[in-house]
Design an enzyme around this catalytic site. Structure first.
Site, mmCIF file in Angstrom:
data_model
loop_
_atom_site.group_PDB
_atom_site.id
_atom_site.type_symbol
_atom_site.label_atom_id
_atom_site.label_comp_id
_atom_site.label_asym_id
_atom_site.label_seq_id
_atom_site.Cartn_x
_atom_site.Cartn_y
_atom_site.Cartn_z
ATOM 1 N N LYS A 127 0.844 -1.205 0.000
ATOM 2 C CA LYS A 127 0.000 0.000 0.000
ATOM 3 C C LYS A 127 0.878 1.254 0.000
ATOM 4 O O LYS A 127 2.082 1.174 0.277
ATOM 5 C CB LYS A 127 -0.902 -0.013 1.241
ATOM 6 C CG LYS A 127 -0.121 0.092 2.557
ATOM 7 C CD LYS A 127 -0.996 -0.193 3.767
ATOM 8 C CE LYS A 127 -0.194 -0.053 5.044
ATOM 9 N NZ LYS A 127 -0.859 -0.671 6.198
ATOM 10 N N TYR A 143 17.299 30.174 7.397
ATOM 11 C CA TYR A 143 16.210 31.012 7.924
ATOM 12 C C TYR A 143 16.397 31.292 9.414
ATOM 13 O O TYR A 143 16.669 30.389 10.197
ATOM 14 C CB TYR A 143 14.862 30.315 7.717
ATOM 15 C CG TYR A 143 14.334 30.418 6.298
ATOM 16 C CD1 TYR A 143 13.934 31.646 5.779
ATOM 17 C CD2 TYR A 143 14.233 29.293 5.499
ATOM 18 C CE1 TYR A 143 13.449 31.750 4.475
ATOM 19 C CE2 TYR A 143 13.742 29.383 4.202
ATOM 20 C CZ TYR A 143 13.354 30.616 3.699
ATOM 21 O OH TYR A 143 12.875 30.707 2.415
HETATM 22 C C1 LIG Z 1 -0.126 -1.735 6.787
HETATM 23 C C2 LIG Z 1 -0.816 -2.971 7.179
HETATM 24 C C3 LIG Z 1 -0.100 -4.162 7.378
HETATM 25 C C4 LIG Z 1 1.420 -4.230 7.358
HETATM 26 O O1 LIG Z 1 1.947 -3.679 8.544
HETATM 27 P P1 LIG Z 1 3.533 -3.710 8.865
HETATM 28 O O2 LIG Z 1 3.577 -3.328 10.299
HETATM 29 O O3 LIG Z 1 4.157 -2.685 7.991
HETATM 30 O O4 LIG Z 1 4.030 -5.076 8.613
HETATM 31 C C5 LIG Z 1 -0.832 -5.313 7.614
HETATM 32 N N1 LIG Z 1 -2.181 -5.297 7.689
HETATM 33 C C6 LIG Z 1 -2.894 -4.164 7.531
HETATM 34 C C7 LIG Z 1 -4.375 -4.212 7.613
HETATM 35 C C8 LIG Z 1 -2.237 -2.973 7.289
HETATM 36 O O5 LIG Z 1 -2.956 -1.848 7.143
#
Ligand SMILES: *Cc1c(COP(=O)(O)O)cnc(C)c1O
Length: 397
Positions: free
Chosen positions: A37, A290
């Site tokens: 994602k 800055y």
């Molecule tokens: C992002 C996510 C994961 C992966 O999590 P990590 O801690 O990066 O391994 C797994 N399940 C769901 C539903 C997520 O949103």
């Protein structure tokens, strides 16, 4: 045209090795959904999703239908789960691209069911993953309220529950009791689903990187097997080469073998780099950046580099962090600007325009990790990765 030099290098073979390493930690029937994602945690979905598939991943997890459509183009045969649910009007695209939505409320069931009926989907032909809220209070059906949702499956419904899913919210707390309580609530839901749903779901989808590398994976597998389901875990961060930090940490004698193996085997996938744009010498008393938050107490050599907070470098790192040039640590001096940053190279001989500067990654014997950034920026590696801006080119190496 050559671009302004600020780029991210993605080591797709490290990514594949990480997937295979995680695979080696679990039993063969356990499914590992590769979480890609948010543009693969800023690592480029187009580079990482095909790498996951070529390393053996059958499942990809993304947030949205729009991410799923991109993943589908890159990976024509993978199963793709839409973990953030579908929104009104997205059902037809989900069906067209064979995306598998996570559902937990009636509006989502309506959306995907209507789209499935429109294309004449046979009964049980469209799989969905049903999320149970086992305690995080974020998304999912409450275990006591699944009756009406279950009633929407079976009969002539084109939908079927392929996986029962939940998300653990404290699996990075060694010795904590939260996960046990979540799994108990999940079990109540699973036993009801197995009794009332026409066909037995295939998978129990629970647990991210911390569950996989910590101590929860065994309990998840036991629960799945008790109801004739196969366990599915959903690692993200570990695929990108980082083992989550546990807090509280494990006691010395209780450190899980999988976690120490991961610390030795996982390889960072991403390196973030820029180049020195120009070098100047300033006299004692010169104000840098800055508001002059840094004042030279002696003559200094400064290098200007071609990135700033608009590229994703946290502004809190000004005066508090070092980057790598010529294999040495060069402190950031003054405030970070939107597109530019100044580093102190007084102690590093020979720095000149064009020299490579490592923001995140290694150079010579030195390394800067996403945890290092996160500690100073008061956040977590997940956020450090995902806010590297889209104007920073991702390049496969
Ligand atoms: C992002 C996510 C994961 C992966 O999590 P990590 O801690 O990066 O391994 C797994 N399940 C769901 C539903 C997520 O949103």
């Amino acid at each position: 045209m050559p671009t302004r030099p600020c780029w991210v290098e993605i080591d797709t073979s490290a990514f594949k090795e990480n997937y295979r390493f995680l695979r080696s930690l679990v039993a063969p029937e356990t499914e590992l959904m590769a979480i890609v994602k948010a543009d693969a945690y800023g690592h480029s979905l187009n580079l990482c999703a095909p790498a996951a598939v070529s390393a053996g991943a059958r499942w990809l997890g993304v947030t949205s239908v729009e991410e799923g459509v991109v993943a589908r183009l890159a990976c024509p045969t993978a199963r793709i789960a839409i973990m953030g649910g579908i929104f009104p009007g997205q059902g037809p695209a989900a069906i067209e691209h064979s995306l598998t939505p996570v559902v937990w409320d009636m509006g989502q069931v309506d959306e995907i069911e209507n789209a499935a009926r429109t294309v004449g989907g046979a009964s049980g032909s469209v799989p969905v993953h049903l999320e149970i809220d086992s305690g995080m209070s974020r998304q999912g059906v409450a275990p006591g309220e699944i009756g009406p949702v279950l009633a929407r499956f079976g009969g002539d419904s084109p939908l079927r529950i392929e996986a029962v899913m939940t998300h653990l919210y404290a699996s990075d707390e060694a010795g904590g009791e939260t996960t046990g309580h979540q799994l108990q609530r999940l079990e109540d839901a699973v036993s009801q689903i197995v009794q009332e749903h026409a066909t037995r779901p295939q998978w129990l989808s629970v647990g991210a990187s911390a569950a996989l590398l910590g101590t929860d994976a065994a309990a998840i597998a036991t629960l799945a097997h008790r109801y004739g389901l196969k366990p599915m875990l959903r690692p993200g961060l570990a695929l990108y080469g980082l083992a989550p930090h546990f807090s509280p940490a494990f006691e010395a004698g209780e450190f899980p073998e999988s976690l120490s193996a991961a610390q030795g085997s996982l390889r960072p996938v991403l390196a973030w780099k820029t180049r020195v744009a120009s070098v100047r010498t300033v006299p004692a008393g010169a104000e840098i950046g800055y508001n002059g938050t840094f004042v030279a107490s002696e003559p200094m050599r400064l290098a200007l580099i071609a990135l700033g907070y608009a590229d994703g470098l946290d502004r809190h790192l000004g005066n508090r962090f070092s980057l790598l040039v010529r294999g040495e640590r060069a402190p950031i001096v003054g405030r970070i600007s939107m597109d530019q940053t100044v580093i102190d190279v007084t102690e590093i001989p020979g720095v000149e325009p064009g020299d490579e500067v490592v923001i995140l990654g290694s150079q010579g014997t030195e390394a800067v990790s996403a945890f290092d950034h996160a500690d100073v920026a008061d956040t977590i590696p997940w956020e450090i990765f995902t806010r590297i801006s889209s104007r920073v080119a991702r390049v496969a190496v």
